[in-house]
Design an enzyme around this catalytic site. Structure first.
Site, short mmCIF file in Angstrom:
data_model
loop_
_atom_site.label_atom_id
_atom_site.label_comp_id
_atom_site.label_asym_id
_atom_site.label_seq_id
_atom_site.Cartn_x
_atom_site.Cartn_y
_atom_site.Cartn_z
N SER A 29 -2.16 4.17 6.87
CA SER A 29 -2.52 3.26 7.96
C SER A 29 -3.16 1.99 7.43
CB SER A 29 -3.49 3.96 8.91
OG SER A 29 -3.96 3.06 9.90
N ASP A 30 -2.81 0.84 8.05
CA ASP A 30 -3.47 -0.42 7.73
C ASP A 30 -4.88 -0.48 8.34
OD1 ASP A 30 -1.40 -1.77 6.31
OD2 ASP A 30 -0.34 -2.01 8.21
N GLY A 31 -5.05 0.19 9.47
CA GLY A 31 -6.33 0.15 10.17
C GLY A 31 -6.17 0.72 11.56
N LYS B 109 0.88 -1.17 0.00
CA LYS B 109 0.00 0.00 0.00
C LYS B 109 0.91 1.22 0.00
CE LYS B 109 -0.08 -0.14 5.00
NZ LYS B 109 0.96 0.89 5.08
#
Length: 669
Positions: A353-355, A348
């Site tokens: 942020s991934d989450g 990404k």
């Protein structure tokens, strides 16, 4: 019994002349030789259905089977390696080594992934080669959650292999192909894409969910997963549990098959040497040696951890160097990366942020992902270990400075300085030496000298007439989609990890070539140097023509020109086509005086095509050529205009492609 219903093929023994110890000529009255040749003829006879239209052996002539492949008209690297043994034995008893060379040439353009099939290998970081994913015995245990808290070792051979062969690409056979494209993914070799149903072989993969997974439970999938098939994440979330997924390519190697192919090449070399013909297979033997070098990946733990007395991933230490090399061939090795255009080495955009690490009210429909919570101890699948996530992460897709700083700290090659670039305000130096290296009717190729920066340059932005048209992580770029016979001006700026941008380089201008004549597709030529010496009595090369356009090109209108200078000696020449996917009968060759005063370009080898068309997106495949002076005196190729030193196919801007009388690719001298 195996011969029932088979067409009787024909193979003839042509006795070789023994020239040394161990040489063996095929005797007409030798019953074993004749039995072999009879069986060889049956196997190679097209009507018997053992080989696909593209020249690869089917794993089985029947379609239904219960074995590693779930369909007989797939092939495996195992089948290809036995085919190489078959052709080595044929060369031994006949002295004809062309089929052995053909087997290696076909493997190289099909089952051995080309650069287009693994196009982002340059993003590979040998010091951080993988993220740990536990393996489970049952398919029901999957998908398996990635566990970044497990330390992995560093890859000790990637750099030396890249230094030896000039590429980060892996040279090994992928284990499984769908030769009739039965599943319809169209993951065709040399394309790196998914073209859907249609003729031709397709890379596929299966067996990724534990030791108990049977042939009836496997999920055949494309090796390049662009999310065109399967679910929203393609097939990835059937196997791996992750917070986000990147379009990607991935290959699996069966080391026993590659080792068998190398073994066949070794004995082919021994037998050919006994016949005085080792030179005829030298190029194929060199390919086998290269494959053997990459086969060493099978001698390491897949996560590069130390070998011995280790059963728990957290207690087994990461290793460096060769203290985790077990010197045994493992069951498989695998490699992969993000698909081209999906972020290179990043899954990404960096810093995204991934989450969120805890529930956050939002109107974006984004929920809480427990794998992003640093206090979460996981589940039985990851041994109830902490996730290793960073604290205070925002919603997925939002800027996360702490994560970006961690990425920069872990960058490879390492970036000087600290703090992740947040305090860096110094811009890189402006790129210098911007040069036009090639042009066609629809493209301009550029190169420049690298900029310097206190923390390291991360990218170069290319501008046409002041408008950015692309970026490059290297010091070269090709601008495409241009108009024929049109002038364009370019500059380049360097960018570092903190987002600082340099001043623009000096501008350079280029005028595209005149338009495409009778051909409507955009053409380019790729070249590899097949010479063992630049000063012997022949010029040897491999060429392949590629149609990068959207419509077919009439090959009878196309000529390819390779410029050279013969130095002293005869002024007449002999030419030969040793091998062509199209068939050498479809290729014409001749040498002409160019009339050019440019260095290294007094003559050119012109390659033509008698008939046929080249489909959009297609390649002619390999064409192996050589030329000599009629008196067989030596060349000195070092200063030849079109010559390059690359031994793997690459775009060749100094070899011209003409459609009619119009230069459609390359720069003429």
């Amino acid at each position: 019994m195996i011969a029932m219903g088979l067409t009787q093929g024909t193979a003839v023994a042509r006795p070789a002349t023994p020239t040394g110890a161990g040489a063996r000529a095929a005797a007409a009255d030798d019953p074993y030789t004749q039995a072999f040749l009879t069986q060889y003829g049956k196997i190679k006879a097209a009507a018997n259905g053992y080989f696909s239209p593209d020249g690869l052996p089917y794993h089985s002539a029947e379609t239904l089977m219960v074995e590693a492949p779930d369909h007989g008209h797939e092939t495996t690297s195992e089948a290809v390696s036995f085919w190489m043994w078959l052709e080595a034995a044929y060369g031994r008893v006949t002295g004809d080594w062309a089929p052995f060379n053909d087997a290696w040439a076909i493997a190289e353009r099909t089952i051995i992934p080309q650069h287009a099939d693994q196009s982002t290998t340059d993003a590979y970081n040998p010091s951080s080669p993988a993220t740990y994913a536990p393996e489970w015995p049952l398919p029901d245990n999957y998908p398996s959650a990635l566990d970044s808290s497990v330390t992995v070792g560093s890859d000790p051979i990637a750099t030396e292999l890249a230094s030896s062969y000039g590429t980060m690409d892996i040279y090994g056979m992928h284990w499984l192909m769908d030769l009739d494209n039965t599943y319809g993914y169209g993951n065709k070799p040399g394309t790196g894409g998914e073209s859907g149903p249609g003729a031709g072989p397709s890379f596929i993969n299966t067996y990724q969910r534990g030791a108990q997974e049977s042939v009836w439970e496997t999920i055949p999938q494309p090796t390049t997963d662009l999310f065109n098939y399967g679910g929203p994440n393609g097939f990835l979330d059937l196997f791996v549990d992750d917070a986000s997924y990147a379009k990607q390519w991935k290959y699996t190697n069966a080391p026993d098959a590659d080792a068998r192919a190398v073994q066949a090449a070794y004995w082919a070399y021994r037998w050919a040497s006994a016949q005085g013909k080792e030179g005829e297979i030298a190029a194929s033997v060199a390919k086998a040696a290269k494959m053997g070098d990459y086969l060493r990946y099978a001698m390491f733990d897949k996560y590069f951890k130390r070998i011995g007395s280790c059963t728990d991933p957290h207690s087994c230490p990461a290793a460096s160097g060769r203290d985790f090399q077990h010197y045994l061939l493992s069951w498989y090795y695998a490699w992969g990366g993000a698909a081209a255009g999906s972020g290179g080495g990043w899954a990404k955009p960096p810093g995204e942020s991934d989450g969120n690490s805890q529930p956050i009210d939002n109107d974006e429909g984004k929920g809480f992902d427990r794998m992003c919570d640093p206090t979460y101890t996981g589940n039985g699948r990851n041994g109830n270990n902490l996730t290793g996530a960073l604290p205070d992460s925002p919603l997925a897709g939002h800027w996360f400075s702490a994560q970006f700083q961690e990425l920069v700290r872990n960058a490879y090659p390492p970036l000087d300085g600290s703090g992740g670039g947040d305090d860096d305000t110094q811009a890189p130096s402006a790129p210098t030496g911007l040069t036009v290296t090639g042009k066609t009717s629809g493209s301009v190729s550029l190169s420049w000298s690298a900029s310097t920066d206190d923390t390291g340059v991360t990218a170069y932005d290319v501008y046409r007439a002041g408008v950015q048209v692309g970026s490059s992580a290297t010091t070269s770029f090709t601008d495409t989609g241009l108009t024929a016979s049109t002038a364009y001006s370019y500059t380049v700026k360097a960018r570092d990890a903190a987002g600082n941008v340099s001043a623009a380089s000096a501008a350079v201008s280029a005028t595209t070539s005149a338009g495409g004549g009778t051909g409507t597709g955009t053409l380019k030529v790729q070249y590899k140097n097949s010479d063992f010496s630049a000063t012997d009595n022949q010029i040897r090369m491999g060429l392949q023509l590629v149609n990068t356009g959207t419509t077919a090109v009439n090959l009878s209108t196309v000529k390819v020109r390779y410029w050279f200078t013969p130095e002293a000696g005869a002024s007449t020449f002999g030419t030969a086509c040793d091998y062509a996917v199209l068939g050498c009968g479809s290729v014409t060759t001749g040498v002409t005086s160019s009339g050019s005063s440019a260095a290294g370009a007094s003559h050119y080898l012109e390659v033509g095509f008698g008939s046929g068309s080249l489909a959009a997106g297609a390649s002619t495949g390999e064409i192996q050529l050589r030329l000599n002076k009629s008196d067989w005196s030596n060349f000195n190729e070092a200063d030849d205009y079109s010559r390059a030193t690359n031994t793997a196919y690459a775009d060749a801007s100094k070899i011209g492609v003409y459609v009619g009388s119009t230069l459609a690719w390359g720069t003429a001298p």
